[in-house]
Motif scaffolding. Structure first.
Motif, mmCIF file in Angstrom:
data_model
loop_
_atom_site.group_PDB
_atom_site.id
_atom_site.type_symbol
_atom_site.label_atom_id
_atom_site.label_comp_id
_atom_site.label_asym_id
_atom_site.label_seq_id
_atom_site.Cartn_x
_atom_site.Cartn_y
_atom_site.Cartn_z
ATOM 1 N N UNK A 119 0.831 -1.199 0.000
ATOM 2 C CA UNK A 119 0.000 0.000 0.000
ATOM 3 C C UNK A 119 0.868 1.253 0.000
ATOM 4 N N UNK A 120 1.881 1.271 0.851
ATOM 5 C CA UNK A 120 2.728 2.456 0.977
ATOM 6 C C UNK A 120 3.506 2.720 -0.302
ATOM 7 N N UNK A 121 4.040 1.674 -0.900
ATOM 8 C CA UNK A 121 4.799 1.845 -2.140
ATOM 9 C C UNK A 121 3.896 2.339 -3.263
ATOM 10 N N UNK A 122 2.682 1.808 -3.343
ATOM 11 C CA UNK A 122 1.752 2.274 -4.376
ATOM 12 C C UNK A 122 1.374 3.743 -4.161
ATOM 13 N N UNK A 123 1.130 4.131 -2.911
ATOM 14 C CA UNK A 123 0.846 5.535 -2.614
ATOM 15 C C UNK A 123 2.003 6.431 -3.032
ATOM 16 N N UNK A 124 3.207 6.014 -2.711
ATOM 17 C CA UNK A 124 4.395 6.792 -3.075
ATOM 18 C C UNK A 124 4.481 6.993 -4.581
ATOM 19 N N UNK A 125 4.314 5.916 -5.335
ATOM 20 C CA UNK A 125 4.476 5.987 -6.787
ATOM 21 C C UNK A 125 3.305 6.688 -7.469
ATOM 22 N N UNK A 156 12.999 6.121 -8.850
ATOM 23 C CA UNK A 156 13.403 4.794 -8.431
ATOM 24 C C UNK A 156 13.109 4.609 -6.958
ATOM 25 N N UNK A 157 13.142 3.358 -6.512
ATOM 26 C CA UNK A 157 12.818 3.030 -5.122
ATOM 27 C C UNK A 157 13.956 2.230 -4.509
ATOM 28 N N UNK A 158 14.370 2.652 -3.314
ATOM 29 C CA UNK A 158 15.339 1.913 -2.506
ATOM 30 C C UNK A 158 14.639 1.481 -1.224
ATOM 31 N N UNK A 159 14.682 0.207 -0.952
ATOM 32 C CA UNK A 159 14.060 -0.355 0.246
ATOM 33 C C UNK A 159 15.164 -0.910 1.129
ATOM 34 N N UNK A 160 15.073 -0.688 2.434
ATOM 35 C CA UNK A 160 16.104 -1.234 3.311
ATOM 36 C C UNK A 160 15.517 -1.520 4.688
ATOM 37 N N UNK A 202 0.282 -10.135 -11.714
ATOM 38 C CA UNK A 202 0.738 -8.763 -11.904
ATOM 39 C C UNK A 202 0.028 -8.179 -13.113
ATOM 40 N N UNK A 203 -0.443 -6.940 -12.951
ATOM 41 C CA UNK A 203 -1.113 -6.232 -14.038
ATOM 42 C C UNK A 203 -0.275 -4.997 -14.370
ATOM 43 N N UNK A 204 0.669 -5.110 -15.322
ATOM 44 C CA UNK A 204 1.613 -4.022 -15.577
ATOM 45 C C UNK A 204 0.922 -2.733 -15.997
ATOM 46 N N UNK A 205 1.492 -1.636 -15.543
ATOM 47 C CA UNK A 205 0.927 -0.324 -15.845
ATOM 48 C C UNK A 205 0.917 -0.051 -17.344
ATOM 49 N N UNK A 206 1.837 -0.670 -18.079
ATOM 50 C CA UNK A 206 1.896 -0.481 -19.527
ATOM 51 C C UNK A 206 1.251 -1.645 -20.282
ATOM 52 N N UNK A 263 6.819 -2.203 -7.689
ATOM 53 C CA UNK A 263 7.733 -1.548 -8.625
ATOM 54 C C UNK A 263 7.746 -2.263 -9.970
ATOM 55 N N UNK A 264 7.642 -3.588 -9.958
ATOM 56 C CA UNK A 264 7.529 -4.338 -11.211
ATOM 57 C C UNK A 264 6.270 -3.934 -11.960
ATOM 58 N N UNK A 265 5.173 -3.877 -11.238
ATOM 59 C CA UNK A 265 3.900 -3.516 -11.866
ATOM 60 C C UNK A 265 3.921 -2.098 -12.421
ATOM 61 N N UNK A 266 4.595 -1.197 -11.715
ATOM 62 C CA UNK A 266 4.645 0.209 -12.119
ATOM 63 C C UNK A 266 5.823 0.527 -13.028
#
Length: 355
Positions: free
Chosen positions: A102-108, A115-119, A203-207, A295-298
């Protein structure tokens, strides 16, 4: 216009304003203006962080410069700043796959993200690694999407809905009976829990075409990000929590093949050994694969760094109380992230200079 019509219009306007303020799906005008202004200053590198104890070392790092802008939206706080001249947005997800997704989708969806860095920290399934090591997996998978097979059926039997393409036996399964204890000497025994078969995500890619699914199990990190991350393998990391609590092995940055995630805190040695033998995974956590899948989907570049805080299920010579080395692991993960962003910033500067 009649008086009652004016009253109705005013009531409708008031209801809309109330909905905008109370409904998390709608953005208040003031918040939208802040978002628009932020995006005019983008793009940003998104830093997606599971918990505050993993975020705080970065907030306190001299390498991070906070801006005056913080945007609270939809239950998340987006913090703006810079690291090595790279504009960044920090956001905490909270525990679990669903919170991370949810958080990653909101961010994007809300901000201009390059780009996204997760740690963060993670448990460990790889016996060759040690507490305090920071892993850089090349692939991530969600390993808790299962098809639980009916008792009596086995590997030769088709799964329910398999013929429709909904489920597969290609990835493999876990047979619970293999972990039965206190049984007779007989080599033949069973378990009513039977088998669970690992499944890929839809996965439902954005493109892509809406409602046309693709399947993904092992999700690769961005190839350029991964290449840059290999420059960090000689980085020096912390080995002591304090003057009296130190690790016996000096922590290191390690490039590994795979990591896995599930909304499960894994503290079981038998399952740890199983997923290592089956999938050759190293870090095991509760969020990274969700970030990877979004991130893959987006179609957004992604990488994750996970510092080992314990051997999942115990069994090493070192303490396996995750709480003992949580702060050390969190600090080491931040050290690696900061150096990665420096590498990324330098690469971006070089690319712009050459062009």
């Amino acid at each position: 216009m009649r008086n009652y019509e004016v009253v109705v219009m005013l009531l409708c306007a008031a209801m809309i304003m109330h909905a905008q303020e109370g409904n998390g799906a709608l953005i208040r005008e003031e918040t939208q203006e802040m978002i628009d202004e932020a995006n005019r200053n983008g793009p940003y590198l998104g830093l997606v962080i599971p918990n505050l104890f993993e975020m705080n070392p970065l907030l306190q790092s001299p390498n991070y410069t906070a801006s005056n802008l913080t945007i609270d939206f939809a239950g998340r706080r987006f913090r703006f700043g810079t690291i090595a001249d790279k504009k960044v947005i920090l956001v905490m997800t909270g525990l679990s796959m669903i919170n991370a997704g949810i958080t990653t989708q909101l961010l994007l969806s809300t901000f201009d993200i390059e780009g996204v860095v997760h740690y963060g920290i993670a448990g460990n399934a790889n016996p060759s690694l040690n507490i305090g090591d920071v892993t850089i997996p090349q692939y991530w998978a969600h390993t808790a999407l299962w098809n639980w097979q009916r008792y009596g059926d086995g590997p030769e039997d088709e799964l329910a809905l398999e013929e429709n393409g909904d489920y597969t036996r290609e990835i493999g399964y876990l047979k619970f009976a293999n972990y039965t204890v206190n049984v007779s000497s007989s080599s033949s025994y069973d378990n009513l829990l039977n088998n669970v078969w690992y499944q890929p995500e839809e996965v439902f890619p954005v493109d892509g075409t809406p409602e046309e699914r693709e399947h993904a199990f092992w999700v690769p990190v961005d190839s350029l990000y991964f290449q840059l991350s290999q420059n960090l393998l000689a980085l020096e990391l912390e080995g002591c929590v304090n003057s009296t609590t130190c690790l016996t092995e000096t922590p290191k940055v390690v490039s590994v093949l795979r990591g896995t995630s599930a909304s499960i805190y894994l503290d079981n040695a038998a399952y740890r050994a199983f997923i290592y033998d089956k999938f050759q995974v190293s870090p095991v956590d509760m969020e990274s694969a969700a970030v990877a899948l979004i991130c893959l989907q987006q179609r957004v570049a992604f990488i994750a760094f996970r510092a080992i805080s314990d051997l999942a299920g115990g069994g090493s010579a070192q303490s396996n109380e995750a709480a003992t080395f949580t702060s050390l692991a969190a600090n080491n993960s931040v050290t690696v992230v900061v150096e990665f962003i420096k590498q990324l910033s330098a690469a971006s500067f070089h690319a712009s200079f050459v062009s």
